[in-house]
Scaffold this motif. Structure first.
Motif, short mmCIF file in Angstrom:
data_model
loop_
_atom_site.label_atom_id
_atom_site.label_comp_id
_atom_site.label_asym_id
_atom_site.label_seq_id
_atom_site.Cartn_x
_atom_site.Cartn_y
_atom_site.Cartn_z
N VAL A 253 58.07 -62.51 32.45
CA VAL A 253 56.97 -61.86 32.08
C VAL A 253 57.00 -61.94 30.12
O VAL A 253 56.64 -62.27 29.17
CB VAL A 253 55.98 -61.07 32.44
CG1 VAL A 253 54.90 -60.37 31.63
CG2 VAL A 253 55.63 -61.25 34.04
N THR A 254 57.68 -61.51 30.06
CA THR A 254 57.91 -60.55 28.49
C THR A 254 58.40 -61.78 27.40
O THR A 254 57.96 -61.57 26.67
CB THR A 254 59.14 -59.34 27.82
OG1 THR A 254 60.31 -60.05 28.74
CG2 THR A 254 58.28 -58.01 28.89
N LEU B 138 55.33 -63.71 27.23
CA LEU B 138 55.05 -63.10 25.80
C LEU B 138 55.22 -63.14 24.44
O LEU B 138 54.40 -63.51 23.37
CB LEU B 138 54.64 -62.05 26.46
CG LEU B 138 53.20 -61.41 26.76
CD1 LEU B 138 53.28 -60.14 28.18
CD2 LEU B 138 51.97 -61.99 27.35
N GLY C 64 54.76 -66.13 23.05
CA GLY C 64 53.45 -66.06 22.55
C GLY C 64 52.00 -66.85 23.25
O GLY C 64 51.12 -67.08 23.50
N HIS C 65 52.97 -67.04 24.85
CA HIS C 65 52.03 -66.98 25.68
C HIS C 65 50.93 -66.73 26.56
O HIS C 65 51.64 -65.26 26.25
CB HIS C 65 53.04 -68.80 26.52
CG HIS C 65 53.90 -69.23 26.24
ND1 HIS C 65 53.17 -70.51 26.05
CD2 HIS C 65 55.44 -69.42 26.33
CE1 HIS C 65 53.86 -71.26 25.11
NE2 HIS C 65 55.53 -70.72 25.75
N GLN C 66 50.28 -67.05 27.37
CA GLN C 66 49.26 -65.50 28.10
C GLN C 66 50.54 -66.03 29.12
O GLN C 66 50.36 -67.06 29.33
CB GLN C 66 48.04 -66.70 27.84
CG GLN C 66 47.46 -65.70 27.48
CD GLN C 66 46.03 -66.40 26.82
OE1 GLN C 66 46.00 -67.15 27.96
NE2 GLN C 66 45.46 -66.49 26.31
N VAL C 67 50.35 -65.25 30.36
CA VAL C 67 51.15 -64.95 30.93
C VAL C 67 49.51 -64.64 32.59
O VAL C 67 49.23 -63.33 32.23
CB VAL C 67 51.60 -63.87 31.44
CG1 VAL C 67 52.65 -64.55 32.87
CG2 VAL C 67 53.24 -64.45 30.37
N MET C 68 49.76 -65.18 33.39
CA MET C 68 49.19 -64.57 35.60
C MET C 68 50.05 -64.49 36.05
O MET C 68 50.63 -65.23 35.96
CB MET C 68 47.80 -65.58 35.67
CG MET C 68 46.67 -64.76 34.68
SD MET C 68 45.28 -66.15 35.28
CE MET C 68 45.70 -67.56 36.75
N PHE D 267 52.00 -56.00 25.75
CA PHE D 267 51.12 -55.56 26.90
C PHE D 267 49.68 -54.82 26.71
O PHE D 267 48.48 -55.35 27.39
CB PHE D 267 51.53 -54.72 27.98
CG PHE D 267 52.47 -55.42 28.73
CD1 PHE D 267 52.92 -56.19 30.28
CD2 PHE D 267 54.10 -55.41 28.13
CE1 PHE D 267 53.33 -56.54 30.64
CE2 PHE D 267 55.39 -56.22 29.00
CZ PHE D 267 54.69 -56.57 30.22
N THR D 268 49.72 -54.33 25.58
CA THR D 268 48.08 -54.01 25.06
C THR D 268 47.68 -55.18 23.43
O THR D 268 46.83 -54.64 23.50
CB THR D 268 47.98 -52.76 24.89
OG1 THR D 268 49.10 -52.58 23.72
CG2 THR D 268 48.28 -51.61 26.24
N GLY D 269 48.49 -55.47 23.89
CA GLY D 269 47.96 -56.20 21.91
C GLY D 269 48.34 -55.71 20.49
O GLY D 269 48.22 -55.93 19.63
#
Length: 126
Positions: free
Chosen positions: A69-70, A73, A76-80, A110-112
């Protein structure tokens, strides 16, 4: 009664239609990847261990999940993250949040936020 089943990632839509008793000839509509504004990439990761200790297996899966996940992120990608149960979803989210906090990456990844904006903004006001 009309039932609508939607999913962005459901590869077995025909099985779901059968489960919902849909007449596939007239009631099943499939919109493939050509209809997506942004391509969807799926990655499946298996974690194997030589232990039957459930806690150790889940801890290892959380570690691998956090790294994947990290990495995404940071690129620059989104993750589900899909987890097998509601309870597992909660415990995985908690583990990811705790690890990110421990690594000092919670705000940035995680919070932008970048972890420093609020402090800088408050200093500018005083």
């Amino acid at each position: 009664v009309r039932l609508v089943g939607l999913s962005a990632t459901l590869p077995n839509y025909e099985d779901v239609a059968t489960f919902m008793h849909v007449d596939k000839a007239k009631g099943l509509f499939y919109f493939g990847p050509e209809h997506r504004p942004v391509p969807l990439q799926q990655t499946f990761i298996g974690v194997t261990m030589q232990t039957k200790d459930r806690f150790q297996r889940e801890k290892k899966m959380d570690e691998v999940c956090y790294q994947v996940v990290t990495d995404a992120l940071k690129a620059g990608h989104q993750v589900m993250v899909f987890v097998h149960s509601r309870k597992g979803t909660g415990s995985t989210a908690k583990a990811l949040g705790e690890r990110a906090s421990m690594e000092g990456e919670l705000d940035r990844l995680f919070t932008g936020g970048d972890g420093g904006e609020e402090g800088d903004e408050n200093e500018a006001r005083t």
